[in-house]
Design a protein around this motif. Structure first.
Motif, PDB file in Angstrom:
ATOM      1  N   LEU A  70       0.828  -1.199   0.000  1.00  0.00           N
ATOM      2  CA  LEU A  70       0.000   0.000   0.000  1.00  0.00           C
ATOM      3  C   LEU A  70       0.861   1.247   0.000  1.00  0.00           C
ATOM      4  O   LEU A  70       1.856   1.320   0.722  1.00  0.00           O
ATOM      5  N   TYR A  71       0.450   2.213  -0.779  1.00  0.00           N
ATOM      6  CA  TYR A  71       1.119   3.502  -0.772  1.00  0.00           C
ATOM      7  C   TYR A  71       0.350   4.483   0.099  1.00  0.00           C
ATOM      8  O   TYR A  71       0.922   5.290   0.801  1.00  0.00           O
ATOM      9  N   SER A  72      -0.950   4.398   0.009  1.00  0.00           N
ATOM     10  CA  SER A  72      -1.791   5.261   0.830  1.00  0.00           C
ATOM     11  C   SER A  72      -3.112   4.555   1.100  1.00  0.00           C
ATOM     12  O   SER A  72      -3.499   3.641   0.375  1.00  0.00           O
ATOM     13  N   VAL A  73      -3.756   4.984   2.171  1.00  0.00           N
ATOM     14  CA  VAL A  73      -5.069   4.429   2.524  1.00  0.00           C
ATOM     15  C   VAL A  73      -6.050   5.582   2.697  1.00  0.00           C
ATOM     16  O   VAL A  73      -5.760   6.558   3.395  1.00  0.00           O
ATOM     17  N   HIS A  74      -7.189   5.472   2.057  1.00  0.00           N
ATOM     18  CA  HIS A  74      -8.262   6.451   2.189  1.00  0.00           C
ATOM     19  C   HIS A  74      -9.398   5.823   2.988  1.00  0.00           C
ATOM     20  O   HIS A  74      -9.667   4.630   2.856  1.00  0.00           O
ATOM     21  N   TRP A  75     -10.087   6.627   3.759  1.00  0.00           N
ATOM     22  CA  TRP A  75     -11.303   6.177   4.451  1.00  0.00           C
ATOM     23  C   TRP A  75     -12.472   7.079   4.072  1.00  0.00           C
ATOM     24  O   TRP A  75     -12.335   8.314   4.074  1.00  0.00           O
ATOM     25  N   TYR A  76     -13.614   6.427   3.760  1.00  0.00           N
ATOM     26  CA  TYR A  76     -14.821   7.138   3.367  1.00  0.00           C
ATOM     27  C   TYR A  76     -16.007   6.571   4.131  1.00  0.00           C
ATOM     28  O   TYR A  76     -16.008   5.404   4.533  1.00  0.00           O
ATOM     29  N   ARG A  77     -17.018   7.404   4.298  1.00  0.00           N
ATOM     30  CA  ARG A  77     -18.271   6.957   4.899  1.00  0.00           C
ATOM     31  C   ARG A  77     -19.404   7.256   3.928  1.00  0.00           C
ATOM     32  O   ARG A  77     -19.468   8.347   3.349  1.00  0.00           O
ATOM     33  N   GLN A  78     -20.293   6.302   3.781  1.00  0.00           N
ATOM     34  CA  GLN A  78     -21.437   6.471   2.889  1.00  0.00           C
ATOM     35  C   GLN A  78     -22.734   6.232   3.668  1.00  0.00           C
ATOM     36  O   GLN A  78     -22.921   5.159   4.239  1.00  0.00           O
ATOM     37  N   LYS A  79     -23.580   7.215   3.661  1.00  0.00           N
ATOM     38  CA  LYS A  79     -24.900   7.063   4.272  1.00  0.00           C
ATOM     39  C   LYS A  79     -25.861   6.561   3.198  1.00  0.00           C
ATOM     40  O   LYS A  79     -25.645   6.754   2.004  1.00  0.00           O
ATOM     41  N   HIS A  80     -26.912   5.920   3.665  1.00  0.00           N
ATOM     42  CA  HIS A  80     -27.863   5.267   2.757  1.00  0.00           C
ATOM     43  C   HIS A  80     -28.415   6.247   1.725  1.00  0.00           C
ATOM     44  O   HIS A  80     -28.891   7.323   2.064  1.00  0.00           O
ATOM     45  N   GLY A  81     -28.290   5.879   0.452  1.00  0.00           N
ATOM     46  CA  GLY A  81     -28.838   6.712  -0.618  1.00  0.00           C
ATOM     47  C   GLY A  81     -27.977   7.900  -0.987  1.00  0.00           C
ATOM     48  O   GLY A  81     -28.394   8.730  -1.812  1.00  0.00           O
ATOM     49  N   GLY A 110     -23.615   4.294   9.034  1.00  0.00           N
ATOM     50  CA  GLY A 110     -23.360   4.303   7.599  1.00  0.00           C
ATOM     51  C   GLY A 110     -22.452   3.148   7.241  1.00  0.00           C
ATOM     52  O   GLY A 110     -22.127   2.311   8.086  1.00  0.00           O
ATOM     53  N   THR A 111     -22.025   3.117   5.993  1.00  0.00           N
ATOM     54  CA  THR A 111     -21.087   2.097   5.543  1.00  0.00           C
ATOM     55  C   THR A 111     -19.723   2.742   5.351  1.00  0.00           C
ATOM     56  O   THR A 111     -19.613   3.770   4.679  1.00  0.00           O
ATOM     57  N   TYR A 112     -18.714   2.143   5.935  1.00  0.00           N
ATOM     58  CA  TYR A 112     -17.356   2.670   5.869  1.00  0.00           C
ATOM     59  C   TYR A 112     -16.543   1.871   4.859  1.00  0.00           C
ATOM     60  O   TYR A 112     -16.557   0.638   4.873  1.00  0.00           O
ATOM     61  N   PHE A 113     -15.839   2.604   4.012  1.00  0.00           N
ATOM     62  CA  PHE A 113     -15.000   1.967   3.004  1.00  0.00           C
ATOM     63  C   PHE A 113     -13.554   2.434   3.167  1.00  0.00           C
ATOM     64  O   PHE A 113     -13.305   3.629   3.364  1.00  0.00           O
ATOM     65  N   CYS A 114     -12.633   1.497   3.059  1.00  0.00           N
ATOM     66  CA  CYS A 114     -11.243   1.891   2.919  1.00  0.00           C
ATOM     67  C   CYS A 114     -10.910   1.822   1.433  1.00  0.00           C
ATOM     68  O   CYS A 114     -11.472   1.009   0.695  1.00  0.00           O
ATOM     69  N   GLY A 115     -10.030   2.703   1.011  1.00  0.00           N
ATOM     70  CA  GLY A 115      -9.600   2.724  -0.378  1.00  0.00           C
ATOM     71  C   GLY A 115      -8.087   2.710  -0.410  1.00  0.00           C
ATOM     72  O   GLY A 115      -7.434   3.285   0.448  1.00  0.00           O
ATOM     73  N   THR A 116      -7.545   2.027  -1.396  1.00  0.00           N
ATOM     74  CA  THR A 116      -6.097   1.980  -1.501  1.00  0.00           C
ATOM     75  C   THR A 116      -5.657   2.490  -2.862  1.00  0.00           C
ATOM     76  O   THR A 116      -6.345   2.281  -3.869  1.00  0.00           O
ATOM     77  N   ARG A 117      -4.544   3.148  -2.846  1.00  0.00           N
ATOM     78  CA  ARG A 117      -4.047   3.718  -4.091  1.00  0.00           C
ATOM     79  C   ARG A 117      -2.528   3.624  -4.090  1.00  0.00           C
ATOM     80  O   ARG A 117      -1.879   3.925  -3.101  1.00  0.00           O
TER      81      ARG A 117
END
Lengths: 109, 113
Positions: free
Chosen positions: A28-39, A84-91
């Motif tokens: 991994l070079y970097s990690v992103h975290w995002y939150r998504q609420k329904h809809g 909500g739903t939490y997502f990690c992202g990698t880039r």
């Protein structure tokens, strides 16, 4: 190639803490975290760049262990708004941004 | 800036019809991503552009899917012919640099009947 998140779902009472983990089979070079609420669309929380780096915002913080190819998101004293739903992202560098499998978090009063 | 703008917000079409989804990234952003979100597969990356050039389209499921970015302010994702299994929410996102946040559009909810 897709990062794996655990747990898949978490149910909390207000004020409780939670940890969401993200691991990758690739470096991994970097990690992103995002939150998504329904809809709604995913919304950015934070980016971690260096091995061992930790970041925090209010009662949400995260760590990134580059050697272990893992990141964890810490939610302290959870609030109803954390649901909500939490997502990690990698880039990797300027490469594509790939998201993990997602962790659904529900906070009840 | 108004953020990433996607259109339409909702699309209902019949199987076999052509569908075109549109995205306007944030001005100045040089990377653009198209994602598909379903309950089963989560957020799947379909294709990624950098400076209007497609860099990685390995996530495009079939030849029925195509994407273009004719200029820095516009991109399209086309499905021809559409099938019921293409029903999903399609998101477009853009970033300006490698280590900055991705801004998402509000998504297009596609239903193919």
């Amino acid at each position: 190639q897709q990062p794996v998140q655990s747990p898949q779902a978490v149910i909390l009472r207000e004020g409780e803490d939670a940890v969401i983990n993200c691991s990758s089979s690739k470096a991994l070079y970097s990690v992103h975290w995002y939150r998504q609420k329904h809809g709604e669309a995913p919304v950015f929380l934070m980016i971690l760049l260096k091995g061992g780096e930790q970041k925090g915002h209010d009662k949400i913080s995260a760590s990134f262990n580059e050697k272990k190819q893992q990141s964890s998101l810490y939610l302290t004293a959870s609030q109803l708004s954390y649901s909500g739903t939490y997502f990690c992202g990698t880039r990797m560098g300027s490469d594509k941004l790939i998201f993990g499998t997602g962790t659904r978090l529900q906070v009840f009063p | 800036d108004a953020g990433v703008i996607q259109s339409p917000r909702h699309e209902v079409t019949e199987m076999g019809q052509e569908v075109t989804l549109r995205c306007k990234p944030i001005s100045g952003h040089n990377s653009l991503f198209w994602y598909r979100q379903t309950m089963m597969r989560g957020l799947e990356l379909l294709i990624y552009f950098n400076n209007n050039v497609p860099i990685d389209d390995s996530g495009m499921p079939e030849d029925r899917f195509s994407a273009k970015m004719p200029n820095a302010s516009f991109s399209t994702l086309k499905i021809q012919p559409s099938e019921p299994r293409d029903s999903a929410v399609y998101f477009c996102a853009s970033t300006d640099q490698v280590n900055t946040e991705a801004f998402f559009g509000q998504g297009t909810r596609l239903t193919v009947v």
